[in-house]
Scaffold this active site. Structure first.
Site, PDB file in Angstrom:
ATOM      1  N   HIS A 242       0.877  -1.183   0.000  1.00  0.00           N
ATOM      2  CA  HIS A 242       0.000   0.000   0.000  1.00  0.00           C
ATOM      3  C   HIS A 242       0.913   1.232   0.000  1.00  0.00           C
ATOM      4  O   HIS A 242       2.010   1.193   0.558  1.00  0.00           O
ATOM      5  CB  HIS A 242      -0.840  -0.048   1.279  1.00  0.00           C
ATOM      6  CG  HIS A 242      -1.895   1.000   1.398  1.00  0.00           C
ATOM      7  ND1 HIS A 242      -1.611   2.313   1.691  1.00  0.00           N
ATOM      8  CD2 HIS A 242      -3.250   0.936   1.282  1.00  0.00           C
ATOM      9  CE1 HIS A 242      -2.738   3.002   1.760  1.00  0.00           C
ATOM     10  NE2 HIS A 242      -3.749   2.190   1.513  1.00  0.00           N
TER      11      HIS A 242
ATOM     12  N   ASP B 214       3.462  -4.111   7.932  1.00  0.00           N
ATOM     13  CA  ASP B 214       2.236  -3.329   7.790  1.00  0.00           C
ATOM     14  C   ASP B 214       1.067  -4.261   8.102  1.00  0.00           C
ATOM     15  O   ASP B 214       0.702  -5.108   7.291  1.00  0.00           O
ATOM     16  CB  ASP B 214       2.148  -2.780   6.353  1.00  0.00           C
ATOM     17  CG  ASP B 214       0.812  -2.092   6.076  1.00  0.00           C
ATOM     18  OD1 ASP B 214      -0.122  -2.220   6.895  1.00  0.00           O
ATOM     19  OD2 ASP B 214       0.708  -1.432   5.019  1.00  0.00           O
TER      20      ASP B 214
ATOM     21  N   GLN C 137      -4.051  -4.856   7.242  1.00  0.00           N
ATOM     22  CA  GLN C 137      -4.989  -5.914   6.838  1.00  0.00           C
ATOM     23  C   GLN C 137      -4.702  -7.224   7.554  1.00  0.00           C
ATOM     24  O   GLN C 137      -5.403  -8.208   7.340  1.00  0.00           O
ATOM     25  CB  GLN C 137      -4.926  -6.153   5.319  1.00  0.00           C
ATOM     26  CG  GLN C 137      -5.192  -4.926   4.469  1.00  0.00           C
ATOM     27  CD  GLN C 137      -6.651  -4.478   4.525  1.00  0.00           C
ATOM     28  OE1 GLN C 137      -7.533  -5.229   4.951  1.00  0.00           O
ATOM     29  NE2 GLN C 137      -6.908  -3.253   4.104  1.00  0.00           N
TER      30      GLN C 137
ATOM     31  N   LYS D 185     -10.230  -0.426  10.495  1.00  0.00           N
ATOM     32  CA  LYS D 185     -10.417  -1.621   9.678  1.00  0.00           C
ATOM     33  C   LYS D 185     -10.738  -2.835  10.545  1.00  0.00           C
ATOM     34  O   LYS D 185     -10.946  -3.925  10.042  1.00  0.00           O
ATOM     35  CB  LYS D 185      -9.159  -1.900   8.849  1.00  0.00           C
ATOM     36  CG  LYS D 185      -8.856  -0.818   7.817  1.00  0.00           C
ATOM     37  CD  LYS D 185      -7.606  -1.165   7.038  1.00  0.00           C
ATOM     38  CE  LYS D 185      -7.075   0.014   6.252  1.00  0.00           C
ATOM     39  NZ  LYS D 185      -7.907   0.343   5.089  1.00  0.00           N
TER      40      LYS D 185
ATOM     41  N   CYS E  25      -4.705   2.207  -3.698  1.00  0.00           N
ATOM     42  CA  CYS E  25      -3.466   2.804  -3.155  1.00  0.00           C
ATOM     43  C   CYS E  25      -2.298   1.852  -3.330  1.00  0.00           C
ATOM     44  O   CYS E  25      -1.442   1.732  -2.444  1.00  0.00           O
ATOM     45  CB  CYS E  25      -3.617   3.188  -1.689  1.00  0.00           C
ATOM     46  SG  CYS E  25      -4.906   4.394  -1.399  1.00  0.00           S
TER      47      CYS E  25
END
Ligand SMILES: Cc1ncc(COP(=O)(O)O)c(C=O)c1O
Lengths: 155, 418
Positions: B130, B208, B211, B234, B373
């Protein structure tokens, strides 16, 4: 006709499938690149002016059906017009897709084939798809070949 | 809590979390929300926690010498402890709150990167990232003169581990990798990545988890990475809160990056000294209310059980694959479901994703169309956009069925012969 049917009229689907005036233009007097960063649509418009008159317009690029059909139908609509006529057609088209054109002016006489974009105003998110090619055309007309093509983004 | 049909190994028809726990979904029974990778819906308990904080404990944390301010401070600290525990960090003070993953990555790139990366060093990211885990490193490399390297992908958009291994050396200073790809759902084999990075480098390893944290069990303390960033919105929490967990050793190597109230120990005329972890990296009035909201969100997830969340999404993915096989001209990006999070990123022949999103919206089906993104990934896929449907705890088979029906309708509109 449902909103969706009005948006995706057969003329639009046809121009999406087989865009007219698609490809590079020989002897272009002006070019411009337009981008819609949100969805990645890209269009390049090349114009050949003879005096004040638009002798030829062609485009290349990729995008959704609305943006592609809009570019294709635009090139057909502005061929042979003066800068001033192009400008006034742009304003009428813009009013059509943003839903601000008085109903009395929403006629085939006023808009020609561009009337097929009447469904766009019901989808505010898609207005920029329909207007990208037009903004790019105006930049190409302002491009006098001494400056490099201006990048264009939609409102 | 409802019992899940999936847990009993039957077909994936029910949602894991009852739809009526989510006011927006309860209010709009016809809505088929398939954009949870962009942001999740919020359960009532999260909204209650938010209003509860403002109604009963609202004061500026850490500031006032009165009971109400102490209550606000306690609520903020308790939220930190709850969220840290949920993500498997025994030491709550190693969790620094940020606005989300984007700010977390900018924090690490500035607070650690600026002091430790120089010309001749190498920073490694992947083509899956991302922009939030790409640009901070790209720009750090540009500022410092370090070399920016990008790990390429396999044909089904997994990180090419052989290529990763070939890029690692003693020059590697940072390896920043997504836990789960938002654009195609590919799950990074973290243990393998940790093994490679530790074997060949002394680099900072940043994950990261935007998710990852919402969809997979995460145990920071045994993961072996240096920093893990996440976004609360999220994972059932409010927008505007997220954070980054780091090891004490790596935090000790960081310099403050934002300056102001709360993060200082003492301010002299010509210089200042800094507060301790985590406050040192939380300048200004903290977002206590949203932290409290997120704590309620992760408690809700913990009660569902993250292993069950993963199993639910996997079962729904399998169901979706079976149903989507009937849709002609459909191509699904990414690895097979077993190596993919609850993401269906796809292309439908002759129909642009943006047109798809409009047609699906008419069916009440919310999907994302665009570059997600992840423009470096889109370039490698050779597309400008994909359509993405993403699943979560409240997703059920009706959502998938509506997606399939709408896709068939889209093909009809665009004149497909099938
Ligand atoms: C994988 C990934 N990383 C980073 C981000 C950025 O998160 P946020 O916008 O919450 O800061 C997102 C979400 O958009 C994401 O999916």
């Amino acid at each position: 006709m449902s909103d969706l049917q009005e948006l995706y009229q057969s003329v639009i689907l046809d121009h999406n499938r087989s865009p007219r005036n698609f490809g590079p233009l020989d002897g272009a007097t002006g070019t411009a690149d337009g981008k819609n960063p949100l969805c990645g649509d890209q269009v390049s418009v090349a114009v050949r002016l003879e005096g004040d008159r638009l002798d030829a317009v062609r485009f290349t690029g990729s995008g959704c059906a609305i943006s592609k059909a809009s570019a294709s139908l635009m090139t057909a609509a502005v061929q042979g017009k003066t800068r001033e006529e192009v400008e006034s057609l742009f304003h009428r088209f813009h009013a059509l897709v943003t839903g601000t054109l008085p109903p009395a002016e929403m006629t085939k006489e006023q808009l020609g084939q561009l009337i097929v974009f009447s469904g766009v105003s019901r989808y505010p998110i898609r207005v920029k798809c329909a207007s990208l090619a037009w903004h790019t055309l105006r930049a190409a007309l302002a491009d006098d070949a001494t400056t490099s093509a201006m990048p264009v983004t939609t409102e | 809590m409802t019992t899940s049909l999936i847990a009993e190994g039957t077909t994936a028809h029910a949602s894991l979390a009852p739809r009526h726990d989510f006011p927006l979904l309860a209010e709009q029974p016809a809505l088929r929300y398939l954009d949870s990778a962009a942001t999740s819906q919020k359960p009532q308990v999260v909204l209650d926690a938010l209003t509860g904080f403002y109604a009963t404990a609202n004061a500026n944390p850490h500031r006032g010498a009165y009971a109400l301010s102490a209550a606000a401070t306690d609520a903020y600290h308790a939220a930190r402890a709850t969220i840290a525990r949920f993500l498997g960090a025994a030491d709550p003070e190693t969790l620094v709150f940020t606005r989300g993953t984007t700010e977390a990555m900018n924090l690490v790139a500035n607070a650690w990167g600026a002091a430790h990366v120089q010309a001749g060093d190498e920073i490694v990211v992947t083509a899956l990232e991302h922009h939030a885990n790409f640009i901070p490193w790209q720009q750090l490399a540009k500022r410092t003169g370090a070399t920016f390297r990008i790990v390429e992908l396999t044909a089904d958009q997994r990180i090419d581990l052989d290529h990763l291994a070939s890029l690692l050396s003693s020059r590697t200073r940072v390896v920043a990798i997504t836990h789960v790809s938002n654009a195609v759902g590919a799950i990074t084999p973290v243990h393998e990545v940790v093994r490679l990075v530790r074997a060949h480098t002394n680099a900072l390893l940043v994950l990261d988890g935007a998710q990852g944290a919402p969809h997979l069990p995460v145990a920071f303390d045994t993961l072996g990475v240096d920093f893990y960033a996440f976004s609360g919105h999220k994972m059932l929490g409010p927008m505007g809160i997220g954070g980054v967990i780091g090891t004490r050793a790596r935090w000790a190597e960081c310099q403050p990056w934002q300056f102001g109230g709360d993060m200082i120990e003492w301010v002299h005329d010509q210089d200042s000294t800094w507060n301790v972890l985590p406050y040192r990296f939380e300048a200004g009035t903290p977002n206590a209310a949203d932290a409290v909201g997120l704590a309620a969100g992760v408690q809700y997830l913990a009660a569902l059980d993250m292993a069950a969340v993963r199993a639910h999404e996997l079962a729904l993915l399998d169901y979706a694959h079976a149903r989507l096989a009937d849709v002609e001209g459909l191509h699904i990006f990414g690895p097979p479901p077993a190596e993919r999070s609850g993401v269906l990123s796809f292309a439908l022949a002759d129909v642009h994703p943006h047109d798809l999103a409009t047609i699906l919206d008419e069916h009440g089906v919310c999907i994302r169309a665009g570059h997600h993104c992840a423009q470096p990934l889109m370039r490698r896929l050779g597309v400008s956009a994909t359509a993405r449907a993403s699943l979560y705890v409240y997703t059920d088979a009706r959502d998938i069925d509506a997606l399939v029906d709408a896709l068939v309708h889209a093909r009809r509109i665009f004149g497909a012969t099938s």
